[in-house]
Design an enzyme around this catalytic site. Structure first.
Site, short mmCIF file in Angstrom:
data_model
loop_
_atom_site.label_atom_id
_atom_site.label_comp_id
_atom_site.label_asym_id
_atom_site.label_seq_id
_atom_site.Cartn_x
_atom_site.Cartn_y
_atom_site.Cartn_z
N GLY A 275 -51.23 59.08 -34.51
CA GLY A 275 -51.65 57.72 -34.83
C GLY A 275 -50.47 56.78 -34.95
CE LYS B 230 -46.96 59.47 -36.47
NZ LYS B 230 -48.25 59.59 -35.79
CB THR B 231 -48.13 60.41 -40.79
OG1 THR B 231 -49.50 60.24 -41.16
CG2 THR B 231 -47.44 61.21 -41.87
NE ARG C 34 -54.93 61.49 -33.59
CZ ARG C 34 -54.11 61.35 -34.64
NH1 ARG C 34 -53.20 62.25 -34.87
NH2 ARG C 34 -54.24 60.30 -35.43
CG ASP D 104 -50.96 68.83 -36.68
OD1 ASP D 104 -50.67 69.89 -37.28
OD2 ASP D 104 -52.05 68.26 -36.82
CG ASP E 118 -52.64 60.28 -42.99
OD1 ASP E 118 -52.99 59.10 -42.83
OD2 ASP E 118 -53.20 61.23 -42.42
P1 FBP Z 1 -51.05 60.65 -37.86
O1 FBP Z 1 -50.97 61.71 -38.91
O2 FBP Z 1 -51.03 61.15 -36.48
O3 FBP Z 1 -49.99 59.61 -38.08
O4 FBP Z 1 -52.43 59.87 -38.00
C1 FBP Z 1 -53.00 59.63 -39.23
C2 FBP Z 1 -54.31 58.90 -39.13
O5 FBP Z 1 -54.10 57.50 -39.17
C3 FBP Z 1 -55.25 59.35 -40.23
O6 FBP Z 1 -55.07 58.63 -41.40
C4 FBP Z 1 -56.60 59.19 -39.59
O7 FBP Z 1 -57.55 60.06 -40.13
C5 FBP Z 1 -56.34 59.53 -38.16
O8 FBP Z 1 -55.00 59.20 -37.91
C6 FBP Z 1 -57.23 58.80 -37.21
O9 FBP Z 1 -57.04 59.33 -35.96
P2 FBP Z 1 -57.36 58.58 -34.61
O10 FBP Z 1 -56.30 57.56 -34.40
O11 FBP Z 1 -57.27 59.66 -33.59
O12 FBP Z 1 -58.71 57.97 -34.75
#
Ligand code: FBP
Length: 548
Positions: free
Chosen positions: A84, A205-206, A148, A179, A208
Site C-alpha cells: 500500500g 514503509k507502512t 502486492r 511482507d 499501519d
Molecule cells: P502495507 O502494509 O502494504 O503498507 O498496507 C497497509 C494497508 O494500508 C492496510 O492498512 C490496509 O488494510 C491495506 O493496506 C489495504 O490494502 P489494499 O491497498 O490492497 O486495499
C-alpha cells in the site's frame, strides 16, 4: 481557475521544502558502517534457510574522516514500491537519487513500475532529476505505482535475477512493509547464492506502524496517515458536539495491529476506542463489544446525550476470538478453492464457527470470502466492520427498548478512514525521515551490504542528531504459518500491553465515555513554529520518553 492556481502554489511551495537531515549524512563519502552485535538474533531455523545472509552483524553509520573517500563505480540502483502507498515514498526516491548523484554524478536510478510486478515484467523507467524534483515532498506512490505481487516461485526468482543482471544493477531497494521486506531478504539471499553482485536493501514503509522494533522506531507513512485521520476524527467530533444527534462509527485502517487507532485515540479522545490486541488478550467476544457500545449509548442517553464517537480498528475482526477462528477456517477452505460461496463454505465450518457466521449479515459473510492478497492476508479493509457494529448495536438497543419499554434515540453514521491517509502531502517528519532513509539505503549498497533494512534512529531528537543504522532483515524474522505452510516472515509489531502509550490510554479512557473531552488537532501544518510543523506521533514520544 483560481482554485487550481492555489493548489499549484501549495505544491510548488511544498516542493521547495528542504528536508532536514542527520548531520552524519552530510559527509556520505566518509560514512562507513561499524559492525556490532544486536540483541535480536535470528532463530537457527531462519539462519538455515538463509545460509549466506542469515547471520550478518548489525551496522551503525559512522563518519571516519581519516578513511579514504568512498570510491565506487557509478551506482546503478533499481527501486520498487511494494504494498500500500504511504506518504514519504517519493522522498525515499529523492533521497536515493541525491545520494547516488553525490557519490558519482554518473549514477543511474531506475524505478520498477506497479510494484514487484514491474521486476517480473521488466517494466521500469529511468528517473532523472526533473521527474524526481516534481515529486519531492509529495504523497502517494504515483511516480512509479505500487503493487502486492510476491516474488516467490523459482521462475519468478530467476526472472528477477535475469533482469537485475541485464540492467547491471549495483543494488535493488525494496520500499515495503513486513511482507515486502521479507521478500527483499529472500531476493538478497537468492542473488548471493547465485553469485549475482546486485545487493538488496529494504526500507520500512507502512501506514499501519507494525514494522518496528528496537532498531526501526517507526515505519514511514504512519505519521502522515495518523495526522490525517486525527484531523478527520477531530472534525467529526466537533460536528457531533454541535449537532448532537448522531453516533459516528469510524473504522480506521490498520490491517492487523491497532497502532493507528491508539495514536488517534490519544490525539483526539473519542468516547470509545477498541484496541484489537486488548480484545484478543481479554478474549472478548463480538457480543461483549456490542454490549459495551450499547451500555455507553444508554448511559449517555441518561445524560440526554444522543451522540458520540466510536473508533474501531479495521483489524479487529481478526482479534475477536470467535471471528479469528472463523476466518482461519474460511482461509483453510479458500486455499483449496478460492471461488467458494457462502452456502458452500457453511457446509464445512465447525459448529461454533457456523454459529458465528450465521449471526453476521449476508453482506459481511460475503466480504469475509473476498480474495486474499498474494501473502495470504484477508482484505480487512473490504469488510464493513463499522456497519456490522452499527447494525448489531441497533439490534441490541431495540431489545433493550422492548425490555425497558423506554425509547433510546439512536441515529448513526458510519465512516471508513483508510485510503485518504496514505497519499496526502507528507508531514515534515515523514519528509525528513524518508529523505534520510533513501540516503541510508543507497549507502548500504555503495558499501556492498545486502539483506539489510535501512534504519534512522533517535527520532525524538532533532533531525540533525538522528543516528543511522542497518539491521539484518533475517534478525526480524520468525517462522509463521502462511497459506497452510511454515514460512519465514518478519514478525509484526503489535500494540503491547506494556507500552507506555497504551498504559496511558487505559488510564484516561474511562473519563472520555460520558464527558466529551474531544480534541480537534486540525490539519497537518507545513508553515510556522517547529512545535506545530515538526511533531512526531504521540505514541512514539510516549513510548520512548514517557507519558506526555
Ligand atoms: P502495507 O502494509 O502494504 O503498507 O498496507 C497497509 C494497508 O494500508 C492496510 O492498512 C490496509 O488494510 C491495506 O493496506 C489495504 O490494502 P489494499 O491497498 O490492497 O486495499
Amino acid at each position: 481557475m483560481y482554485l487550481s492556481q492555489t493548489e499549484l502554489l501549495l505544491q510548488k511551495i511544498r516542493r521547495s521544502y528542504e528536508p532536514k537531515l542527520p548531520a552524519l549524512l552530510g559527509d556520505l563519502p566518509h560514512l562507513s558502517w561499524m559492525e556490532f552485535t544486536g540483541e535480536m538474533t535470528p532463530p537457527s531455523e531462519i539462519v538455515a534457510l538463509f545460509p549466506q545472509s542469515g547471520a550478518q552483524p548489525f551496522l551503525k553509520g559512522i563518519v571516519q574522516k581519516d578513511l579514504p573517500s568512498l570510491k565506487t563505480e557509478p551506482l546503478r540502483i533499481g527501486v520498487v514500491f511494494s504494498g500500500g502507498p504511504a506518504s514519504g515514498g517519493h522522498n525515499v526516491l529523492a533521497g536515493i537519487y541525491d545520494a547516488l548523484k553525490q557519490l558519482d554524478p554518473k549514477g543511474v536510478l531506475f524505478g520498477f513500475l506497479n510494484g514487484p510486478e514491474g521486476i517480473l515484467l521488466g517494466n521500469y523507467k529511468q528517473l532523472d532529476g526533473k521527474s524526481i524534483d516534481l515529486y519531492r515532498n509529495r504523497g502517494g506512490f504515483d511516480l512509479l505505482g505500487s503493487g502486492r505481487t510476491k516474488i516467490e516461485t523459482q521462475e519468478q526468482l530467476d526472472g528477477a535475477l535475469d533482469l537485475v543482471t541485464k540492467l547491471k544493477l549495483t543494488g535493488l531497494i525494496v520500499v515495503g512493509g513486513d511482507d515486502s521486506n521479507t521478500n527483499a531478504a529472500v531476493l538478497a539471499e537468492y542473488f548471493l547464492q547465485k553469485g549475482c553482485s546486485t545487493k538488496v536493501v529494504g526500507v520500512p514503509k507502512t501506514i499501519d506502524g507494525d514494522l518496528k522494533n528496537r532498531y526501526v522506531e517507526v515505519s514511514f507513512g504512519f505519521d502522515t496517515a495518523c495526522k490525517t485521520y486525527a484531523e478527520m476524527i477531530g472534525n467529526i467530533q466537533v460536528d457531533a458536539l454541535s449537532s448532537r444527534k448522531y453516533y459516528h462509527f469510524i473504522k480506521l485502517m490498520g490491517r492487523s495491529a491497532s497502532h493507528i487507532a491508539l495514536e488517534c485515540a490519544l490525539v483526539t479522545q473519542p468516547n470509545l476506542v477498541f484496541i484489537g490486541e486488548e480484545v484478543a488478550a481479554l478474549k472478548r467476544s463480538l457480543s461483549d463489544l456490542m454490549t459495551e457500545i450499547t451500555d455507553l449509548i444508554c448511559e449517555r442517553a441518561e445524560l440526554d446525550k444522543h451522540f458520540g464517537v466510536i473508533v474501531i480498528p479495521e483489524g479487529i475482526v481478526e482479534w475477536i476470538p470467535e471471528m479469528a477462528t472463523l476466518i482461519q477456517e474460511l482461509n483453510e477452505q479458500l486455499i483449496q478453492n478460492p471461488s467458494l460461496g457462502v452456502a458452500e463454505v457453511s457446509l464445512k465450518l465447525s459448529s461454533a464457527s457456523l454459529h458465528t457466521f450465521s449471526l453476521l449479515p449476508k453482506e459481511i459473510q460475503e466480504q469475509l470470502l473476498l480474495h486474499r492478497d498474494p501473502h495470504g492476508n484477508v482484505q480487512v479493509s473490504s469488510i464493513e466492520t463499522e456497519k456490522l457494529f452499527l447494525e448489531l448495536v441497533r439490534e441490541q438497543l431495540q431489545m433493550r427498548e422492548k425490555q425497558s419499554a423506554r425509547k433510546i434515540p439512536f441515529s448513526a453514521v458510519q465512516h471508513f478512514l483508510g485510503y485518504e491517509g496514505r497519499a496526502g502531502f507528507p508531514s515534515n517528519f515523514d519528509c525528513n525521515y524518508c529523505s534520510a532513509l533513501g540516503r541510508v539505503a543507497t549507502l548500504l549498497i555503495a558499501r556492498s551490504k545486502s539483506g539489510y533494512m535501512a534504519c534512522v534512529r533517535n527520532l525524538t531528537k532533532p533531525p540533525h542528531e538522528w543516528e543511522i543504522a542497518a539491521v539484518p532483515i533475517t534478525a526480524l524474522m520468525q517462522m509463521e504459518m502462511r497459506k497452510g505452510k511454515r514460512k519465514p516472515v518478519i514478525a509484526k509489531a503489535l500494540v503491547s500491553s506494556e507500552e507506555r502509550a497504551f498504559i496511558h490510554f487505559k488510564k484516561i479512557r474511562s473519563s472520555h465515555r460520558l464527558e466529551d473531552h474531544y480534541r480537534n488537532p486540525g490539519p497537518i501544518q507545513f508553515f510556522g513554529d517547529l512545535s506545530l510543523t515538526d511533531t512526531l506521533p504521540l505514541t512514539i514520544i510516549m513510548n520512548q520518553e514517557g507519558a506526555v
